[in-house]
Write a protein that holds these residues in place. Structure first.
Motif, PDB file in Angstrom:
ATOM      1  N   ASN A 138       0.804  -1.227   0.000  1.00 25.97           N
ATOM      2  CA  ASN A 138       0.000   0.000   0.000  1.00 25.97           C
ATOM      3  C   ASN A 138       0.836   1.276   0.000  1.00 25.97           C
ATOM      4  OD1 ASN A 138      -2.723  -0.270  -0.375  1.00 25.97           O
ATOM      5  ND2 ASN A 138      -3.233  -0.560   1.781  1.00 25.97           N
ATOM      6  N   ARG A 178       1.727   2.726  -2.864  1.00 29.46           N
ATOM      7  CA  ARG A 178       1.421   3.309  -4.166  1.00 29.46           C
ATOM      8  C   ARG A 178       2.558   3.159  -5.168  1.00 29.46           C
ATOM      9  NH1 ARG A 178      -3.412   5.798  -3.820  1.00 29.46           N
ATOM     10  NH2 ARG A 178      -4.079   6.707  -1.828  1.00 29.46           N
ATOM     11  N   ASP A 205      -9.384  -8.127  -2.697  1.00 27.97           N
ATOM     12  CA  ASP A 205      -9.558  -7.622  -1.331  1.00 27.97           C
ATOM     13  C   ASP A 205     -10.830  -8.261  -0.786  1.00 27.97           C
ATOM     14  OD1 ASP A 205      -9.591  -6.294   1.051  1.00 27.97           O
ATOM     15  OD2 ASP A 205      -9.976  -4.309   0.207  1.00 27.97           O
ATOM     16  N   ASN A 235     -12.532  -6.317   2.209  1.00 24.45           N
ATOM     17  CA  ASN A 235     -12.826  -4.892   2.036  1.00 24.45           C
ATOM     18  C   ASN A 235     -12.154  -4.012   3.094  1.00 24.45           C
ATOM     19  OD1 ASN A 235     -14.441  -5.378  -0.199  1.00 24.45           O
ATOM     20  ND2 ASN A 235     -16.335  -5.468   0.981  1.00 24.45           N
ATOM     21  N   GLY A 261      -9.158  -2.546   2.373  1.00 23.23           N
ATOM     22  CA  GLY A 261      -8.355  -1.567   1.653  1.00 23.23           C
ATOM     23  C   GLY A 261      -6.985  -2.036   1.227  1.00 23.23           C
ATOM     24  N   GLU A 270      -6.388   4.389  -9.848  1.00 17.76           N
ATOM     25  CA  GLU A 270      -7.045   3.642  -8.777  1.00 17.76           C
ATOM     26  C   GLU A 270      -8.300   4.353  -8.312  1.00 17.76           C
ATOM     27  OE1 GLU A 270      -4.996   1.464  -5.262  1.00 17.76           O
ATOM     28  OE2 GLU A 270      -5.594   3.429  -4.480  1.00 17.76           O
ATOM     29  N   GLU A 314     -11.147   4.501  -5.369  1.00 21.02           N
ATOM     30  CA  GLU A 314     -11.445   4.123  -3.988  1.00 21.02           C
ATOM     31  C   GLU A 314     -12.842   4.627  -3.643  1.00 21.02           C
ATOM     32  OE1 GLU A 314      -9.996   5.713   0.235  1.00 21.02           O
ATOM     33  OE2 GLU A 314      -8.481   4.393  -0.669  1.00 21.02           O
ATOM     34  N   ARG A 359     -15.763   4.514  -0.556  1.00 26.00           N
ATOM     35  CA  ARG A 359     -15.978   4.238   0.869  1.00 26.00           C
ATOM     36  C   ARG A 359     -17.470   4.228   1.184  1.00 26.00           C
ATOM     37  NH1 ARG A 359     -11.566   4.723   4.489  1.00 26.00           N
ATOM     38  NH2 ARG A 359      -9.611   5.172   3.384  1.00 26.00           N
ATOM     39  N   ILE A 384     -13.989  -0.364   2.448  1.00 25.58           N
ATOM     40  CA  ILE A 384     -13.183   0.338   1.442  1.00 25.58           C
ATOM     41  C   ILE A 384     -13.135  -0.538   0.196  1.00 25.58           C
ATOM     42  CG2 ILE A 384     -10.925   1.314   0.890  1.00 25.58           C
ATOM     43  CD1 ILE A 384     -10.408   1.526   3.906  1.00 25.58           C
ATOM     44  N   TYR A 385     -13.611   0.000  -0.904  1.00 24.52           N
ATOM     45  CA  TYR A 385     -13.565  -0.731  -2.177  1.00 24.52           C
ATOM     46  C   TYR A 385     -12.499  -0.107  -3.062  1.00 24.52           C
ATOM     47  CZ  TYR A 385     -18.184  -2.388  -0.720  1.00 24.52           C
ATOM     48  OH  TYR A 385     -19.235  -2.948  -0.020  1.00 24.52           O
ATOM     49  N   LYS A 386     -11.554  -0.913  -3.489  1.00 23.19           N
ATOM     50  CA  LYS A 386     -10.507  -0.435  -4.385  1.00 23.19           C
ATOM     51  C   LYS A 386     -10.571  -1.198  -5.698  1.00 23.19           C
ATOM     52  CE  LYS A 386      -7.033   1.409  -1.212  1.00 23.19           C
ATOM     53  NZ  LYS A 386      -5.610   1.365  -0.787  1.00 23.19           N
ATOM     54  N   ARG A 412      -8.686  -0.924  -9.815  1.00 24.06           N
ATOM     55  CA  ARG A 412      -7.620  -0.270 -10.567  1.00 24.06           C
ATOM     56  C   ARG A 412      -7.742  -0.603 -12.045  1.00 24.06           C
ATOM     57  NH1 ARG A 412      -3.627  -2.588  -8.467  1.00 24.06           N
ATOM     58  NH2 ARG A 412      -2.891  -3.837 -10.226  1.00 24.06           N
TER      59      ARG A 412
END
Length: 618
Positions: A214, A216, A264, A267, A269, A551, A553, A555, A560-562, A564
C-alpha cells in the motif's frame, strides 16, 4: 486523449426490489449471435485482453490462439463483430495502452521464440478508431522467447514503461540471470533497458503487477516454476528490491503457480492474493470417463504407449491436437499417413475401422502418433512426439489404467500489513485438484468480491468450473449449478477474465480452455436490492497520465472498495478495462469516491445516484 462516449446500453437503475436472502448466481453461455467465436478447439495463450481500442466506451476483446493468430472482436453494444485478424503466427503475451501519447491506443504483442531457437522482440499495432495500423518491432529490446509483456507506469510520472520477460534456452545468461526486464522510453521514443528484476528459475515466467504494501509503488510478483515465487518491491523511480522473504516468508515456496490474482476479500483496503496451481504441461497424463466410455491422453517429450485399448466397433477419435513440428499420424502395420483437410493448428476428428488400421509396425523410428488394430476389439496407440499431443477416444469398453495429474491445492493469501498469511482453510477454500486461472468479481453485487476458478479438469469429460461466493468477508462457499460448464472434450483449463460486456450492471465471465475453445458466459443475476457503481476512467484531468494504473477508492461505512484500471488475472498480458465495477450491496449511497492517477493527480467524484456510470478524468 481517450474519448468519453460511454454507451449505457441496457443499464437501468435496479430500484424497488426486496433483497433476497440467497440471491442465486447463475450464468448462461452467450450464443453465436452475441459473439461469433470459432467452433474449433485450439491451443490458447492467456486470458482475453480487454481494451476499448476504438474508444467508443465499450470493451473490445482480443483473443490469442497460441501458434495461430490474434483475433479482435469489436464490441458493437452488447454483441460483438466477427473476428478481425490482428496478427498470425506464434503469439504470446499482449498489452494495451497509449504508450506514445498520441491519443491512439496501442496493442503490443510478444511473439514466441521458436522454443528458444529464434528469440524475438515485441511488435506494436496502433488503433485509429477501427483502423489498424501495423507498427514497428521494438528492436532495441533484448530478444527472448517472449512471455510477459505489460505496460505499467512504474515511476509514477504518467509515462508508461514496458515490463517484459521470456526464459532463456537460446542464451545462457538468460538461464542464469533471468530475463525479467523493465524498459523505459528514451528521448527519441524507443524502449531502452532500465531495470532488471529479481529471478527465480527459468520457468518462473509469469507476472502479477500489484501493490503488496500500500505504498502506491507497483510491485512485481514473478511466479510459475518449481522454484520459489520471487517478489520485487517497487521503489523511487525505477528502483526495485527483492522482497520475497519479508513479504511472503515460507509462502515463497508455493510452487507451480498458474495464476496469482488480487482480491480484497475483506474490504479492508489492502490487496490479498489468490493463487491457482497447476504443473507445466511436460508430463504424460491419461483420463477416463466411464459413463461416456471416453479415454483421453496427453503426452510430451516422453513416449506414451497404450498397449491394449478395447473399443466397441470403430475407433472414434475426437479433438486430436498436435503441435509443431510433429503432426504425423501413422496408421496400421504399413504406417499409412493419415491426411486431414483442415489446418494443422486446431482439432481434428476422425474415425478408423479395424480394417483401415490393421496391424502394428515393427519399426517406429519416426516422431509421430501411431495407431494400430490388433484384433478382437483391441487397439494400440503410441504417442512418441516432443511436442504436445493429445486426444479423446470414444466407445472404450475396457478401461485402462490412467495417469492423472497430482493434486495442487489453490491458496488464498491474506495481506496483513504487507505480509501474507495462508487463510485458505479458515476461509473455506478447499480445492484438492489442479486449477489454472481465476477471475475476481462481485458477481451478485452484494458488496463482496467472489472467485471464479478454472479447473485443470478431466479432459475425458465435460467440466463444471468452480465458483466461490464471498460470505461477507467471513469465508467462501461453493456455488453449485451456476451453469458455467465447458462441453468440449480433450481440453484442460486455461484462464479467465470478468467484465460487464453488455453494460447491464453485472459482471460476465470469459474464459478459455487449452486445446479447447473460448467461452463467454452472461451473468443472469436477477434484480434485487443490491446496488452497484461503475466509473469510466479517462486520462488524468491535466492529461499528463493515462488511465492505465489509475485507482478508484469508494468508501461506504467501514468498507473500502478499491479497483484499478489494469487489474487482471492475466499472467502474461495487460488489459485496459477502463470501466471499473463496484458491487455495493443494499445501500442507498456512497460516502466518498475518489480516483487517483499514477502521477498523483486525484479527482473526487460526485455520485448522486447508484446503478449508473460516472465519468472520471479528462
Amino acid at each position: 486523449m481517450i474519448a468519453k462516449s460511454l454507451s449505457l446500453l441496457c443499464l437501468a437503475p435496479f430500484v424497488g426490489f426486496e433483497l433476497m436472502a440467497d440471491d442465486a448466481i447463475s450464468f448462461l453461455e452467450a450464443s453465436n449471435e452475441i459473439i461469433p467465436l470459432e467452433d474449433r478447439s485450439r491451443r490458447k495463450w492467456d486470458t482475453p485482453i480487454l481494451a476499448d481500442l476504438d474508444q467508443d466506451g465499450l470493451m473490445d476483446i482480443i483473443l490469442t490462439d497460441h501458434s495461430y493468430r490474434v483475433n479482435l472482436h469489436w464490441n458493437l453494444g452488447g454483441r460483438f463483430s466477427e473476428a478481425v485478424v490482428v496478427e498470425a503466427g506464434d503469439i504470446h503475451g499482449a498489452t494495451a495502452g497509449d504508450y506514445d501519447r498520441d491519443g491512439k491506443l496501442d496493442l503490443v504483442i510478444y511473439p514466441g521464440g521458436g522454443n528458444g531457437s529464434n528469440p524475438r522482440q515485441p511488435k506494436v499495432f496502433h488503433f485509429d478508431g477501427r483502423q489498424i495500423e501495423e507498427g514497428k518491432t521494438f528492436d532495441t529490446m533484448v530478444p527472448t522467447r517472449g512471455r510477459v509483456v505489460k505496460l505499467v507506469d512504474f515511476n509514477q510520472d504518467g509515462q508508461l514503461e514496458l515490463l517484459a520477460n521470456g526464459f532463456g534456452q537460446a542464451k545462457t545468461d538468460q538461464i542464469q540471470k533471468g530475463a525479467n526486464f523493465v524498459y523505459a522510453l528514451n528521448e527519441v521514443g524507443e524502449f531502452q533497458l532500465a531495470a532488471r528484476l529479481t529471478h527465480s528459475d527459468r520457468l518462473t515466467y509469469r507476472m502479477l503487477v500489484t501493490d503488496t504494501n500500500n505504498d502506491r509503488e507497483f510491485d512485481v510478483v514473478i511466479y510459475g516454476g518449481r522454484g520459489p515465487v520471487a517478489l520485487a518491491h517497487g521503489g523511487v523511480g525505477l528502483a526495485f528490491s527483492a522482497a520475497s522473504d519479508e513479504t511472503l516468508g515460507d509462502l515463497k515456496a508455493l510452487s507451480d503457480a498458474s495464476a496469482i490474482v488480487e482480491i480484497d476479500f475483506d474490504n479492508d483496503g489492502d490487496l490479498d492474493l489468490f493463487v491457482t496451481r497447476s504443473e507445466h504441461p511436460f508430463h504424460n497424463h491419461s483420463y477416463l470417463d466411464e459413463e461416456c466410455g471416453c479415454f483421453a491422453f496427453f503426452s510430451r517429450f516422453n513416449p506414451l504407449e497404450i498397449e491394449e485399448l478395447k473399443i466397441e466397433g470403430d475407433m472414434v477419435f475426437e479433438n486430436l491436437q498436435m503441435a509443431f513440428p510433429h503432426f504425423d499420424v501413422l496408421v496400421g502395420e504399413e504406417k499409412r499417413l493419415l491426411e486431414f483437410e483442415v489446418d494443422r493448428h486446431g482439432h481434428k476428428d476422425f474415425r478408423l475401422t479395424p480394417e483401415e488400421a490393421a496391424g502394428w509396425p515393427e519399426e517406429r523410428d519416426r516422431k509421430a502418433l501411431y495407431i494400430g488394430y490388433l484384433g478382437e476389439q483391441n487397439w494400440r496407440i503410441l504417442s512418441d512426439t516432443n511436442s504436445p499431443t493429445s486426444g479423446v477416444i470414444r466407445n472404450v469398453i475396457s478401461m485402462p489404467d490412467t495417469l492423472p495429474p497430482e493434486p495442487m491445492p489453490a491458496a488464498l493469501l491474506e495481506n496483513r500489513d504487507g505480509t501474507f498469511v495462508d487463510v485458505s482453510e479458515a476461509m473455506g477454500i478447499s480445492i484438492a485438484e489442479q486449477t489454472t486461472g481465476c477471475a475476481v468479481g462481485d458477481f451478485d453485487n452484494d458488496g463482496w468480491s467472489d472467485l471464479f476458478i478454472v479447473r485443470y479438469g478431466n479432459s475425458a469429460s465435460t467440466n463444471e468450473q468452480l465458483l466461490y461466493r464471498n460470505n461477507g468477508g467471513k469465508g467462501f462457499e461453493r456455488v453449485e449449478s451456476h451453469g458455467i460448464v465447458s462441453q468440449e472434450l480433450g481440453a484442460t483449463g486455461m484462464a479467465a477474465e470478468a467484465f460487464d460486456y453488455d453494460m447491464d450492471g453485472d459482471l460476465d465471465i470469459m474464459y478459455s480452455n487449452e486445446r479447447g475453445r473460448w467461452h463467454l458466459f452472461t451473468n443472469e443475476l436477477e434484480p434485487s436490492g443490491n446496488r452497484f457503481l461503475k466509473v469510466s476512467v479517462g486520462d488524468s484531468p491535466s492529461g499528463a497520465a493515462t488511465a492505465l494504473g489509475a485507482e478508484l477508492e469508494v468508501r461506504v461505512g467501514d468498507k473500502i472498495y478499491k479497483r484499478r484500471v489494469g487489474q487482471t488475472s492475466s499472467s502474461y498480458g495487460q488489459p485496459l478495462n477502463t470501466v471499473l465495477h463496484v458491487g455495493l450491496g443494499a445501500v442507498e449511497s456512497v460516502d466518498a469516491a475518489t480516483v487517483r492517477w499514477t502521477n498523483g493527480e486525484t479527482q473526487t467524484l460526485k455520485v448522486e445516484s447508484l446503478d449508473v456510470v460516472v465519468n472520471a478524468g479528462e
